[in-house]
Design an enzyme around this catalytic site. Structure first.
Site, PDB file in Angstrom:
ATOM      1  CB  CYS A  91      64.169 169.031 -30.574  1.00 58.23           C
ATOM      2  SG  CYS A  91      63.285 167.794 -29.635  1.00 58.23           S
TER       3      CYS A  91
ATOM      4  CG  ASN B 167      63.050 168.530 -24.673  1.00 57.76           C
ATOM      5  OD1 ASN B 167      62.652 169.338 -25.527  1.00 57.76           O
ATOM      6  ND2 ASN B 167      63.726 167.443 -24.987  1.00 57.76           N
TER       7      ASN B 167
ATOM      8  CG  HIS C 120      66.625 171.288 -28.113  1.00 60.83           C
ATOM      9  ND1 HIS C 120      65.369 171.705 -27.733  1.00 60.83           N
ATOM     10  CD2 HIS C 120      66.631 169.928 -27.997  1.00 60.83           C
ATOM     11  CE1 HIS C 120      64.644 170.648 -27.414  1.00 60.83           C
ATOM     12  NE2 HIS C 120      65.382 169.565 -27.562  1.00 60.83           N
TER      13      HIS C 120
HETATM   14  N1  ACO Z   1      64.007 158.865 -11.839  1.00 54.41           N
HETATM   15  C1  ACO Z   1      64.797 157.985 -11.206  1.00 54.41           C
HETATM   16  N2  ACO Z   1      65.519 157.049 -11.853  1.00 54.41           N
HETATM   17  C2  ACO Z   1      65.452 157.044 -13.203  1.00 54.41           C
HETATM   18  C3  ACO Z   1      64.652 157.947 -13.924  1.00 54.41           C
HETATM   19  C4  ACO Z   1      63.901 158.881 -13.185  1.00 54.41           C
HETATM   20  N3  ACO Z   1      63.104 159.786 -13.769  1.00 54.41           N
HETATM   21  N4  ACO Z   1      64.792 157.699 -15.234  1.00 54.41           N
HETATM   22  C5  ACO Z   1      65.663 156.673 -15.344  1.00 54.41           C
HETATM   23  N5  ACO Z   1      66.044 156.271 -14.119  1.00 54.41           N
HETATM   24  C6  ACO Z   1      66.963 155.209 -13.761  1.00 54.41           C
HETATM   25  C7  ACO Z   1      67.094 154.196 -14.871  1.00 54.41           C
HETATM   26  O1  ACO Z   1      66.055 153.238 -14.803  1.00 54.41           O
HETATM   27  C8  ACO Z   1      68.461 153.597 -14.554  1.00 54.41           C
HETATM   28  O2  ACO Z   1      68.298 152.668 -13.505  1.00 54.41           O
HETATM   29  P1  ACO Z   1      69.134 151.287 -13.541  1.00 54.41           P
HETATM   30  O3  ACO Z   1      70.564 151.726 -13.509  1.00 54.41           O
HETATM   31  O4  ACO Z   1      68.670 150.611 -12.306  1.00 54.41           O
HETATM   32  O5  ACO Z   1      68.752 150.631 -14.824  1.00 54.41           O
HETATM   33  C9  ACO Z   1      69.245 154.782 -13.991  1.00 54.41           C
HETATM   34  O6  ACO Z   1      68.266 155.748 -13.589  1.00 54.41           O
HETATM   35  C10 ACO Z   1      70.185 155.416 -14.968  1.00 54.41           C
HETATM   36  O7  ACO Z   1      69.478 155.619 -16.185  1.00 54.41           O
HETATM   37  P2  ACO Z   1      70.197 156.276 -17.415  1.00 54.41           P
HETATM   38  O8  ACO Z   1      69.240 156.336 -18.577  1.00 54.41           O
HETATM   39  O9  ACO Z   1      71.523 155.629 -17.626  1.00 54.41           O
HETATM   40  O10 ACO Z   1      70.421 157.743 -16.854  1.00 54.41           O
HETATM   41  P3  ACO Z   1      71.288 158.878 -17.473  1.00 54.41           P
HETATM   42  O11 ACO Z   1      72.228 159.384 -16.462  1.00 54.41           O
HETATM   43  O12 ACO Z   1      71.812 158.519 -18.825  1.00 54.41           O
HETATM   44  O13 ACO Z   1      70.201 160.015 -17.719  1.00 54.41           O
HETATM   45  C11 ACO Z   1      68.771 160.978 -19.368  1.00 54.41           C
HETATM   46  C12 ACO Z   1      69.066 159.758 -18.536  1.00 54.41           C
HETATM   47  C13 ACO Z   1      68.539 162.163 -18.447  1.00 54.41           C
HETATM   48  C14 ACO Z   1      67.525 160.743 -20.206  1.00 54.41           C
HETATM   49  C15 ACO Z   1      69.996 161.260 -20.257  1.00 54.41           C
HETATM   50  O14 ACO Z   1      70.368 160.100 -20.967  1.00 54.41           O
HETATM   51  C16 ACO Z   1      69.711 162.343 -21.241  1.00 54.41           C
HETATM   52  O15 ACO Z   1      69.533 163.489 -20.873  1.00 54.41           O
HETATM   53  N6  ACO Z   1      69.714 162.007 -22.523  1.00 54.41           N
HETATM   54  C17 ACO Z   1      69.379 162.970 -23.544  1.00 54.41           C
HETATM   55  C18 ACO Z   1      67.940 162.887 -23.741  1.00 54.41           C
HETATM   56  C19 ACO Z   1      67.448 164.118 -24.358  1.00 54.41           C
HETATM   57  O16 ACO Z   1      68.046 165.147 -24.253  1.00 54.41           O
HETATM   58  N7  ACO Z   1      66.341 163.961 -25.008  1.00 54.41           N
HETATM   59  C20 ACO Z   1      65.708 165.017 -25.578  1.00 54.41           C
HETATM   60  C21 ACO Z   1      66.302 165.357 -26.899  1.00 54.41           C
HETATM   61  S1  ACO Z   1      65.378 164.754 -28.131  1.00 54.41           S
HETATM   62  C22 ACO Z   1      64.072 165.673 -28.158  1.00 54.41           C
HETATM   63  O17 ACO Z   1      64.114 166.717 -27.633  1.00 54.41           O
HETATM   64  C23 ACO Z   1      62.799 165.128 -28.725  1.00 54.41           C
END
Ligand code: ACO
Length: 321
Positions: free
Chosen positions: A111, A277, A247
């Site tokens: 990214c 993304n 990004h």
């Molecule tokens: N729909 C519904 N529930 C979901 C989903 C979904 N799509 N995905 C995960 N969950 C659930 C999980 O299983 C978890 O359930 P549990 O509590 O029963 O275990 C719950 O939601 C919370 O999951 P978290 O991972 O803690 O959710 P969080 O609020 O942290 O959000 C996210 C996750 C959106 C991925 C966040 O961590 C994030 O944005 N991180 C940055 C990731 C990123 O930006 N990546 C790209 C950069 S790198 C690149 O670009 C290659």
């Protein structure tokens, strides 16, 4: 001489996929995805490829720049989802565009790729090696995402952005790039498995793995630091910057960066709501979007920032033409 952007272009696949559609294939909802990420819909390739998206984005950037393909002497494509391992995407784009005088190659900094590629073009121009470059960030991430994994398939998308860059008196001024390979486990996708005759265990195809929380924490700490470091090199403060093109991984990450640096959110345009993304595509697609909306004025001070797998980060300061 420095790298000055004189034209931008982008290309997104025709097919738009909404959060509501995704909720029919994995256990998710529009409410979960949009509140956690800001994403409402994204473009997903059906017939488009990394090469075709790159070439079209490049054509649009050349058209805006008012140049012909034979004036380009360098093509760099930043991608982690090339259609072919060899030849490079850049060579295939060179052929599509008939950019017969260009040297062409790919780089992979995930990214952060576009910022790394633009930095490379700038360094070549400082050294007087090349004069007119086409710098592209392009991905078809939909090919490496596991469409049964709700934690990743709702985030990633396809698209390409391009910039025509010419050696000029002003343009890119300072950059801060970095990598931390010890944290490579936070986001990875394996390449082809080794099926040579000496390997007995045949493994199934692998998809993208991401530790979302780890990436979130990294981005909101490292990007503000790297922005301040870059501005410090230039003797500028956050208030001197007109636009922060970050990004587009997650709206919450960008809001958090803006809060930490006390940047008015109006200076941090976002398109993650309709693009998702697109990794290496994200910064140049956003750049083209704000450019075509007429938001960038001559003399504007712009910060571009990318972060992602590696882990890698890149911040670039430039003056708009
Ligand atoms: N729909 C519904 N529930 C979901 C989903 C979904 N799509 N995905 C995960 N969950 C659930 C999980 O299983 C978890 O359930 P549990 O509590 O029963 O275990 C719950 O939601 C919370 O999951 P978290 O991972 O803690 O959710 P969080 O609020 O942290 O959000 C996210 C996750 C959106 C991925 C966040 O961590 C994030 O944005 N991180 C940055 C990731 C990123 O930006 N990546 C790209 C950069 S790198 C690149 O670009 C290659």
């Amino acid at each position: 001489m420095r790298a000055q952007i004189i034209g931008t272009g982008s290309c997104l696949p025709e097919k738009i996929v909404t959060n509501d559609f995704l909720s029919t294939i994995v256990d998710t909802s529009d409410e979960w995805v949009s509140s956690r990420t800001g994403i409402r819909q994204r473009h997903i390739s059906v017939d488009e490829t990394t090469v075709s998206l790159s070439a079209e984005a490049g054509r649009r950037a050349m058209e805006m720049a008012g140049i012909t393909a034979d004036e380009i002497d360098l093509i760099i494509v930043a991608t982690c989802t090339a259609d072919t391992l060899v030849p490079s995407t850049a060579c295939l784009v060179q052929d599509e565009l008939h950019a017969v005088h260009a040297t062409a190659f790919d780089i992979n900094a995930a990214c952060s790729g576009f910022v790394f590629a633009l930095n490379l073009a700038d360094v070549y121009m400082q050294a007087g090696v090349y004069r007119t470059a086409l710098v592209i960030g392009a991905e078809t991430l939909s090919r490496i995402v596991d469409w049964k994994d709700r934690t990743t398939c709702v985030l990633f998308a396809d698209g390409a952005g391009a910039a025509v860059v010419r050696a000029a008196e002003t343009g890119v001024s300072f950059s801060t790039l970095g990598s931390d390979g010890s944290r490579g486990g936070a986001i990875y996708v394996k390449s082809r498995e080794n099926y040579n005759p000496f390997v007995t265990e045949k493994k199934p195809m692998d998809f993208l793995y991401m530790d979302g929380g780890e990436v979130f924490k990294f981005a909101v700490k490292k990007i503000p630091e790297a922005i301040l470091e870059t501005l410090d090199k230039a003797g500028l403060s956050v208030d001197d910057v007109d636009w922060f093109l970050l990004h587009q991984a997650n709206a919450r990450i960008n809001q958090s960066i803006a809060r930490k640096l006390k940047i008015p959110i109006e200076k941090v345009p976002m398109n993650v709501d309709h693009c998702g993304n697109t990794s290496g595509g994200s910064v140049p697609i956003l750049l083209d979007e704000v450019n075509r909306k007429g938001m960038l004025k001559s003399g504007d001070t712009i910060v571009c920032a990318g972060f992602g797998s590696g882990l890698t980060w890149g911040v670039m300061l430039m003056t708009w033409a």
